[in-house]
Design an enzyme around this catalytic site. Structure first.
Site, mmCIF file in Angstrom:
data_model
loop_
_atom_site.group_PDB
_atom_site.id
_atom_site.type_symbol
_atom_site.label_atom_id
_atom_site.label_comp_id
_atom_site.label_asym_id
_atom_site.label_seq_id
_atom_site.Cartn_x
_atom_site.Cartn_y
_atom_site.Cartn_z
ATOM 1 N N HIS A 393 0.818 -1.216 0.000
ATOM 2 C CA HIS A 393 0.000 0.000 0.000
ATOM 3 C C HIS A 393 0.852 1.267 0.000
ATOM 4 C CE1 HIS A 393 -3.310 -2.695 0.832
ATOM 5 N NE2 HIS A 393 -2.721 -3.114 1.938
ATOM 6 N N HIS A 425 5.661 6.631 6.716
ATOM 7 C CA HIS A 425 5.255 6.165 5.390
ATOM 8 C C HIS A 425 4.735 7.349 4.582
ATOM 9 C CE1 HIS A 425 1.582 5.855 7.908
ATOM 10 N NE2 HIS A 425 0.996 6.335 6.823
ATOM 11 N N HIS A 427 2.110 8.934 1.217
ATOM 12 C CA HIS A 427 0.941 8.861 0.341
ATOM 13 C C HIS A 427 1.195 9.812 -0.824
ATOM 14 C CE1 HIS A 427 -1.427 6.741 3.461
ATOM 15 N NE2 HIS A 427 -0.730 7.494 4.299
ATOM 16 N N GLU A 437 -3.228 13.388 1.824
ATOM 17 C CA GLU A 437 -4.490 12.962 2.424
ATOM 18 C C GLU A 437 -5.212 14.175 3.011
ATOM 19 O OE1 GLU A 437 -4.521 8.482 2.960
ATOM 20 O OE2 GLU A 437 -3.634 9.295 4.799
ATOM 21 N N HIS A 450 3.690 10.716 6.745
ATOM 22 C CA HIS A 450 3.159 10.480 8.090
ATOM 23 C C HIS A 450 4.246 9.841 8.953
ATOM 24 C CE1 HIS A 450 -1.277 10.267 6.519
ATOM 25 N NE2 HIS A 450 -0.789 11.497 6.552
ATOM 26 N N THR A 533 -5.698 6.429 8.653
ATOM 27 C CA THR A 533 -6.300 6.686 7.339
ATOM 28 C C THR A 533 -6.341 5.432 6.474
ATOM 29 O OG1 THR A 533 -4.183 7.355 6.353
ATOM 30 C CG2 THR A 533 -5.505 9.078 7.418
#
Length: 597
Positions: A393, A425, A427, A437, A450, A533
Site C-alpha cells: 500500500h 510512510h 501517500h 491525504e 506520516h 487513514t
C-alpha cells in the site's frame, strides 16, 4: 686527543648542530608564515608583490560567458566514492572553513574524479568555501557577469603525484570542482550537518572539529552535474599556482540566508569577521573556456534495478521505459483491502464509517487558536539503522534502535505523554495535482508524509492502537521544487522492494536522521483528534499537521510511482479522500502568537 678534549669537541659540535638546525627551522617557519600571512584587503595589488605567481597570465577566478565559450563533447565526469561516508573534520585556517577526510584511505576508497575531459584520475584532498558580507556578492567565479552569494571548491590532486603540495608544481596537478551557491527560503539539509562551527569560530588554537553526522560528497553536487565550464587556471589563494584544471558547474546549489549567516559569524586570524573572502575576477588573456551542455535528463543519484525474466539490469536516469515482472500475488487475507475499493472500506471495517475519521480539510478561518507549548523532538537528530518495506500500500520506514534511550520520541506541543517513534510512510497521487491525504484551506499537495508514534505508557503499537490517546501522527505536506531533496536521495533506494512483500526489509546504506524530514518551521501546526487513514481506521490518533511543507523534485516523486502494489499494479493514488469533520474542533498553533504570549 685525550678524553677531556673529546668531550669539549662533541659539545661544540652539538651546539653548532642545534644552532644550524634551529636556523633551518626558523627559516622554514618564516617561509610558512609568509605563505599564510596574507589577507583579502587588496589582493589585486598586494598578492603579486609577495607571491609573484599571483601576477601570472593564467590566474583564477574568471568570468564565464556563455556567448564566448566553445562547445565541447567531453564524456561525463565520473565521481567515484562520492556516495560513501567517511569521518570528516572541519578547521578554520584563518581564511576559510576547510573540510577534510582524516582517515588514511587507499586509492580504491578515496573519493576521486575521472573522465569529463580530465587527463587523469584525481583524488579528493579538501573542500572549502568563499562568501560575501551580503548576498549580492561572495562567489569567486561569475557566470555571464553574475555573482553569487557564495562558492564551494572541492579540491583534488592528480593521482600520479604524491600529494597536493607536489601536484601544485605541475600544470596537470590539480582539478577543482567549483559549485556556485545561491540563497533559497529553505535550509539545505547537507549544510545543517556541515555547519558545526562552535569550536572553530576563531582560528587561533582551534582544534579540528568532527562533523557529527558526516555526509557523502554527492550531497553537495548540483542536481545537473553534466553541464559545466572548463578552463585552465590557478589556485585562487597565494601562492596562486597555475596548476588547476577548473570545472565550474553551471547549476548552483542553494542554502538559506540563515545558513549563509553562520559562515559570516567566523573570524580570521586577525580577529576580524571572516567575510568577503573571495578573489576578484582575473583577466582571461589568451585562454580558451569550453562548455559541456547536458545532452539528456541524466541524474547520477537515481539508480533503479529492474528485473526482466531472470536477468537484472541497472537503469540510470529518469526517462525510460522498462518491462517489469511482478511476483505472483499472495492469496488475499481476510482483511485484504485496496485503494481502488476505498468507498467500500466501511462495509468490511466498521470503524471506517465512524464520526472521527481522517483525513480532513484543515481550514485556517475556522480553526481555534491554541497556545500549546513548542513540540519537542528527542533523538530526532540521531542516525539509527533504518529499513524500508513495501507493504503493498505504501513504502514504510522503520528503525532498529539498540535501547529505549536512543529511540526517537516526541512530547509537549499539547501532548499529555511522550510518544515513541514507530514508523513513517508516504501517500502520493497519480499526478502532482493530488496525493496528500489532508488538505489545507481546500488545497491538496502532491504527497504527504506520516511519522507515526505510540504512547509510551502502552507496551507497543498494537496495544496503543486500542486506546483513544494511543497514537500521535505528524502529517507533513510535500510540494514540488526544481531541485532534489537530499534526504530523499538516501530514502529512495527502492531497488530491492519494488514488489510488495511485508516480510522483506531493505536496509538503507546511509540512514537519515528524522530531523531531516521535518519542515523548516515546526512551531506552526493544526491539531485535531482523528483516525488511522487505512483500515481498520481506528479512531485513536492525535493528529499534528504542519502548515509548512517540505519539498522534493518531480523526479523523486516519480520514483515512488515505480513501486508495485498488492494488486500487482503501479502504486499511485494511495491516499484516502477527505472525511467529514462532524462535531470535532480543529486547533491551530501559531509560532508567532505563542512567542508573543
Amino acid at each position: 686527543m685525550d678524553m677531556r678534549m673529546l668531550v669539549i669537541f662533541l659539545q661544540i659540535l652539538v651546539v653548532s648542530f642545534e644552532f644550524a638546525y634551529g636556523a633551518v627551522i626558523d627559516r622554514n617557519r618564516a617561509v610558512l608564515e609568509s605563505r599564510s600571512n596574507w589577507n583579502y584587503d587588496d589582493p589585486s595589488s598586494l598578492w603579486p608583490v609577495d607571491f609573484p605567481m599571483c601576477g601570472g597570465e593564467q590566474q583564477s577566478p574568471v568570468n564565464l560567458d556563455r556567448l564566448t565559450v566553445i562547445e565541447a563533447t567531453y564524456p561525463k565526469l565520473m565521481l567515484a566514492n562520492y556516495d560513501k561516508v567517511f569521518v570528516e573534520t572541519l578547521s578554520n585556517n584563518g581564511h576559510t572553513i576547510v573540510l577534510q577526510l582524516p582517515e588514511i584511505l587507499s586509492s580504491e576508497e578515496v573519493p576521486h574524479l575521472s573522465g569529463g575531459g580530465l587527463p587523469g584520475i584525481y583524488n579528493f584532498d579538501n573542500l572549502h568555501f568563499h562568501w560575501g558580507s551580503d548576498s549580492n556578492r561572495g562567489s569567486e567565479h561569475r557566470i555571464s557577469n553574475q555573482a553569487f552569494p557564495a562558492e564551494l571548491h572541492i579540491v583534488h590532486y592528480n593521482q600520479k603525484y604524491a600529494d597536493l603540495a607536489t601536484a601544485s608544481g605541475f600544470s596537470d596537478g590539480i582539478a577543482v570542482l567549483a559549485i556556485l551557491i545561491e540563497v533559497s527560503a529553505r535550509d539545505n539539509i547537507a549544510f545543517r550537518h556541515i555547519q558545526h562551527f562552535e569550536h572553530i569560530i576563531h582560528p587561533e588554537g582551534s582544534p579540528t572539529s568532527n562533523v557529527p553526522l558526516p555526509i557523502p560528497l554527492e550531497d553537495l553536487i548540483p542536481d545537473d552535474p553534466d553541464a559545466f565550464f572548463r578552463y585552465d587556471g590557478s589556485l585562487t589563494t597565494p601562492e596562486c599556482n597555475e596548476s588547476v584544471i577548473w570545472t565550474v558547474y553551471e547549476t548552483p546549489i542553494a542554502i538559506s540566508e540563515r545558513q549563509l549567516d553562520k559562515f559570516r559569524e567566523l573570524f580570521t586570524s586577525g580577529n576580524i569577521p571572516m567575510v568577503d573572502n573571495y578573489r576578484p575576477i582575473q583577466q582571461i588573456n589568451n585562454r580558451i573556456v569550453t562548455y559541456r551542455s547536458s545532452t539528456s535528463e541524466f541524474h547520477p543519484f537515481s539508480r533503479l534495478t529492474f528485473r526482466y525474466g531472470e536477468a537484472r539490469f541497472p537503469v540510470q536516469g529518469i526517462c525510460f521505459v522498462a518491462a517489469v515482472s511482478v511476483k505472483p500475488a499472495k492469496p488475499a487475507p481476510p482483511d485484504h483491502w485496496s485503494y481502488a475499493e476505498r468507498v467500500h472500506w466501511k462495509e468490511h471495517f466498521s470503524a471506517c464509517g465512524g464520526e472521527h475519521q481522517s483525513p480532513i480539510n484543515l481550514d485556517f478561518a475556522s480553526a481555534i487558536a491554541a497556545d500549546f507549548p513548542s513540540m519537542m523532538f528527542y533523538n530526532y537528530d540521531q542516525v539509527l539503522p533504518e529499513m524500508l518495506t513495501n507493504n503493498g500500500h505504501t513504502v514504510m520506514m522503520s528503525v532498529k534502535s539498540q535501547s529505549n534511550e536512543d529511540v526517537p520520541f516526541i512530547t509537549e506541543g499539547g501532548l499529555t505523554d511522550p510518544y515513541k517513534f514507530f514508523q513513517l510512510h508516504f501517500h502520493w497521487g497519480r499526478d502532482a495535482l493530488s496525493g496528500s491525504e489532508h488538505t489545507i484551506n481546500g488545497q491538496p499537495y502532491p504527497a504527504e508524509l506520516h511519522i507515526v508514534h505510540y504512547n509510551t505508557k502502552y507496551g507497543n503499537f498494537s496495544e496503543a492502537v486500542a486506546h483513544p490517546d494511543g497514537l500521535a501522527v505528524l502529517g507533513i505536506m510535500i510540494e514540488l521544487q526544481a531541485r532534489d531533496n537530499i534526504a530523499f536521495r538516501h530514502l529512495e533506494r527502492f531497488d530491492d522492494i519494488l514488489n510488495p512483500d511485508s516480510d522483506k526489509k531493505s536496509a538503507l546504506t546511509y540512514p537519515v536522521p528524522l530531523s531531516d524530514l521535518l519542515p523548516d518551521r515546526t512551531g506552526t501546526f493544526y491539531r485535531y483528534n482523528g483516525s488511522l487513514t487505512t483500515p481498520g481506521c481506528n479512531e485513536d490518533v492525535i493528529w499534528t499537521v504542519f502548515d509548512t511543507p517540505i519539498a522534493i523534485s518531480q523526479r523523486q516523486l516519480d520514483i515512488f510511482k515505480r513501486l508495485i502494489d498488492s494488486e500487482g499494479q503501479q502504486m499511485e493514488g494511495n491516499f484516502r479522500p477527505v472525511q467529514e469533520l462532524h462535531d470535532r474542533v480543529v486547533y491551530y498553533r501559531s509560532e508567532v502568537s505563542y512567542k508573543a504570549l
